[in-house]
Design a protein around this motif. Structure first.
Motif, PDB file in Angstrom:
ATOM      1  N   ALA A   1       1.254  -0.889   0.210  1.00 40.40           N
ATOM      2  CA  ALA A   1      -0.314   0.256  -0.055  1.00 40.40           C
ATOM      3  C   ALA A   1       0.868   1.093  -0.038  1.00 40.40           C
ATOM      4  N   ALA A   2      -0.059   1.991  -0.705  1.00 43.46           N
ATOM      5  CA  ALA A   2       1.121   3.549  -0.818  1.00 43.46           C
ATOM      6  C   ALA A   2       1.132   4.082   0.207  1.00 43.46           C
ATOM      7  N   LEU A   3       1.857   5.324   1.041  1.00 42.13           N
ATOM      8  CA  LEU A   3       2.495   5.608   2.170  1.00 42.13           C
ATOM      9  C   LEU A   3       1.322   6.911   1.886  1.00 42.13           C
ATOM     10  N   PRO A   4       0.863   7.361   2.937  1.00 42.72           N
ATOM     11  CA  PRO A   4      -0.021   8.536   3.138  1.00 42.72           C
ATOM     12  C   PRO A   4       1.199   9.434   2.610  1.00 42.72           C
ATOM     13  N   LEU A   5       0.301  10.424   1.750  1.00 47.64           N
ATOM     14  CA  LEU A   5       0.841  12.267   1.587  1.00 47.64           C
ATOM     15  C   LEU A   5       0.423  13.563   2.198  1.00 47.64           C
ATOM     16  N   ILE A   6      -0.639  13.408   2.520  1.00 46.13           N
ATOM     17  CA  ILE A   6      -0.893  14.367   2.890  1.00 46.13           C
ATOM     18  C   ILE A   6      -2.113  14.110   4.521  1.00 46.13           C
ATOM     19  N   ARG A   7      -2.094  14.811   5.445  1.00 47.18           N
ATOM     20  CA  ARG A   7      -3.868  14.640   6.317  1.00 47.18           C
ATOM     21  C   ARG A   7      -4.683  16.151   6.318  1.00 47.18           C
ATOM     22  N   VAL A   8      -5.459  15.509   5.921  1.00 47.11           N
ATOM     23  CA  VAL A   8      -6.981  16.666   6.259  1.00 47.11           C
ATOM     24  C   VAL A   8      -7.418  16.354   7.530  1.00 47.11           C
ATOM     25  N   GLN A   9      -7.656  17.572   8.327  1.00 42.66           N
ATOM     26  CA  GLN A   9      -8.429  17.858   8.913  1.00 42.66           C
ATOM     27  C   GLN A   9      -9.394  19.308   8.737  1.00 42.66           C
TER      28      GLN A   9
END
Length: 218
Positions: free
Chosen positions: A2-10
Motif C-alpha cells: 500500500a502507498a504511504l499517506p501523503l497528507i493529513r486532512v483535518q
C-alpha cells in the motif's frame, strides 16, 4: 504494498456552517512527506463553490495550508469534492498551477473523496492512493466515510416562512439539484465559459418562473 499517506486532512469532511453571505467551511492540509507534495481539489458542483486554493504544493514535511470553501446556497447530499495528491520533484513543485498539474502522469496521482456536511463529524484523515490494488481495511481514511448531510435549520425565534415561500424554496432546491446532477465533475479552476453561460441561462429562466409559480400558489 500500500502507498504511504501523503497528507493529513483535518477535519475529514467539509463541515459547513452558516455565515453572513451563505455557508463556509475550512480544511487544514498537512504534508506527511519530506519531499514536496502537491494537491488539487475538484467538485461535482463547480458553479456552486468558491475554493481557495484549488492547486497548491507543500514543499516540506509538516507544512500546512488552509483550504477555504464558500457557497451561497444550502449544502445537499449530492455535494462532494475529490482531492488529488501527488509526490513532486522540486522543479514540479515550483509555481504549481492547474496548467502544470495537467502535465503530470495520471498514474502517479492519488485520489480520495471528501464529503460535505452541516455540523461536526470526524476529526482527521490521511490521504492514501485510490489506485492501490491492496484491499482497504474498514478504518481506511476517506474511503470509509459515510454520512447523511443535514440541511441548515431556521434558528429558534427566527422568522417563519409562509406555505408559499416554503413551496417556492423546495421547488428552487429541487431544480438546483437537477442542474447540479447534469453537470460533470470538472475542475473548479477549469470552468468553461460555455458551462457558465448554460448555468446563467438556467438561473435567468428560473428567475422568471418562480414569481409566476408563487403568484399561482397564492
Amino acid at each position: 504494498m500500500a502507498a504511504l499517506p501523503l497528507i493529513r486532512v483535518q477535519p475529514a469532511e467539509f463541515q459547513f456552517a452558516e455565515a453572513r453571505a451563505g455557508y463556509t467551511s475550512q480544511l487544514r492540509l498537512t504534508s506527511l512527506q519530506s519531499q514536496a507534495v502537491g494537491f488539487k481539489l475538484k467538485t461535482n458542483a463547480p458553479h456552486k463553490f468558491l475554493v481557495k486554493p484549488v492547486v497548491w504544493a507543500l514543499t516540506e514535511q509538516g507544512m500546512t495550508v488552509d483550504v477555504v470553501v464558500r457557497s451561497t446556497t444550502p449544502i445537499t447530499d449530492a455535494d462532494r469534492f475529490l482531492i488529488q495528491t501527488v509526490a513532486l520533484a522540486p522543479d514540479e513543485a515550483a509555481c504549481l498551477d492547474s496548467a502544470k498539474w495537467r502535465t503530470l502522469d495520471p498514474a502517479r496521482i492519488m485520489e480520495d473523496l471528501i464529503h460535505c456536511t452541516m455540523g461536526h463529524r470526524r476529526s482527521s484523515v490521511s490521504s492514501v492512493s485510490s489506485h492501490s490494488s491492496d484491499s482497504q481495511p474498514e478504518s481506511s481514511p476517506l474511503l470509509a466515510i459515510t454520512h447523511t448531510a443535514r440541511s441548515a435549520a431556521t434558528p429558534a425565534g427566527g422568522p417563519r416562512q409562509t406555505a408559499s415561500e416554503k413551496a417556492e424554496r423546495r421547488l428552487a432546491d429541487g431544480l438546483a439539484r437537477r442542474i447540479y446532477g447534469m453537470l460533470p465533475g470538472i475542475d473548479v479552476a477549469d470552468f468553461s465559459w460555455t458551462e457558465f453561460a448554460l448555468f446563467a441561462a438556467a438561473c435567468f429562466v428560473l428567475g422568471f418562473l418562480l414569481p409566476l409559480l408563487r403568484s399561482t400558489l397564492l
